[in-house]
Design a protein around this motif. Sequence first.
Motif, PDB file in Angstrom:
ATOM      1  N   LEU A 136     -67.492  24.029  69.194  1.00  0.00           N
ATOM      2  CA  LEU A 136     -66.822  23.090  68.291  1.00  0.00           C
ATOM      3  C   LEU A 136     -67.285  23.288  66.853  1.00  0.00           C
ATOM      4  O   LEU A 136     -66.466  23.389  65.929  1.00  0.00           O
ATOM      5  CB  LEU A 136     -67.105  21.649  68.734  1.00  0.00           C
ATOM      6  N   TRP A 137     -68.602  23.353  66.668  1.00  0.00           N
ATOM      7  CA  TRP A 137     -69.144  23.488  65.320  1.00  0.00           C
ATOM      8  C   TRP A 137     -68.709  24.797  64.670  1.00  0.00           C
ATOM      9  O   TRP A 137     -68.303  24.830  63.519  1.00  0.00           O
ATOM     10  CB  TRP A 137     -70.673  23.415  65.367  1.00  0.00           C
TER      11      TRP A 137
ATOM     12  N   SER B 238     -69.165  19.847  59.612  1.00  0.00           N
ATOM     13  CA  SER B 238     -68.714  20.427  60.878  1.00  0.00           C
ATOM     14  C   SER B 238     -69.676  20.084  62.002  1.00  0.00           C
ATOM     15  O   SER B 238     -69.253  19.833  63.137  1.00  0.00           O
ATOM     16  CB  SER B 238     -68.581  21.943  60.759  1.00  0.00           C
TER      17      SER B 238
ATOM     18  N   GLY C 194     -68.513  18.038  65.140  1.00  0.00           N
ATOM     19  CA  GLY C 194     -68.747  18.680  66.429  1.00  0.00           C
ATOM     20  C   GLY C 194     -69.645  17.863  67.333  1.00  0.00           C
ATOM     21  O   GLY C 194     -69.424  17.782  68.544  1.00  0.00           O
TER      22      GLY C 194
ATOM     23  N   ASN D 132     -68.504  16.324  70.823  1.00  0.00           N
ATOM     24  CA  ASN D 132     -69.262  16.749  71.997  1.00  0.00           C
ATOM     25  C   ASN D 132     -69.791  15.540  72.770  1.00  0.00           C
ATOM     26  O   ASN D 132     -69.748  15.519  74.000  1.00  0.00           O
ATOM     27  CB  ASN D 132     -70.411  17.671  71.587  1.00  0.00           C
TER      28      ASN D 132
END
Length: 164
Positions: free
Chosen positions: A66-67, A122, A126, A130
């Motif tokens: 995700l990041w 980010s 993220g 998460n």
Amino acid sequence: MRPQGWWCPGVVLLEAFTALAFWLGLLGGLGLVRESEAVVAYSTQRDEITYAQVWSTQPLETFSQLWQAIFLWGFFSTLFIHIVSSIIAFLMLRKHKYGRFSAACIIFIGMCTTFVTCAATSAAVGYVLNQAKFVLQPIHAMICGISQTALVIFFSFSRVMPTL
């Protein structure tokens, strides 16, 4: 194959950025480039894969995925804006004795601030996604990254921050 003397800057830039991305391993790290099989031009295979199917097959589930996806879209879209502004600054100040070096300052400062702010935001986005066990598609990561750039541009050109 191209005819002799034919040159398109868009194609050259696209090939250069693609080669750079493969060289840095960015596309491989995102899972966008997978093993492929050779297909002959007269093949009878009917497996047509659209870009939407390729992008939607690998959801982003872990924090690092995700990041990384959100960061890369945000960083390179903001860096694109800084490169365009530095080109404009160089073209406007190219005859000035010291002003022509402002383009290098714009790129350097833009890269440093963009890297830090995009990494922090980010990571925050993220982490929240998460912890919420939210699975993000790569196209949504692109939207998040480009939205970061849009918000940076909005707050840069607005007078909202001095009033807070």
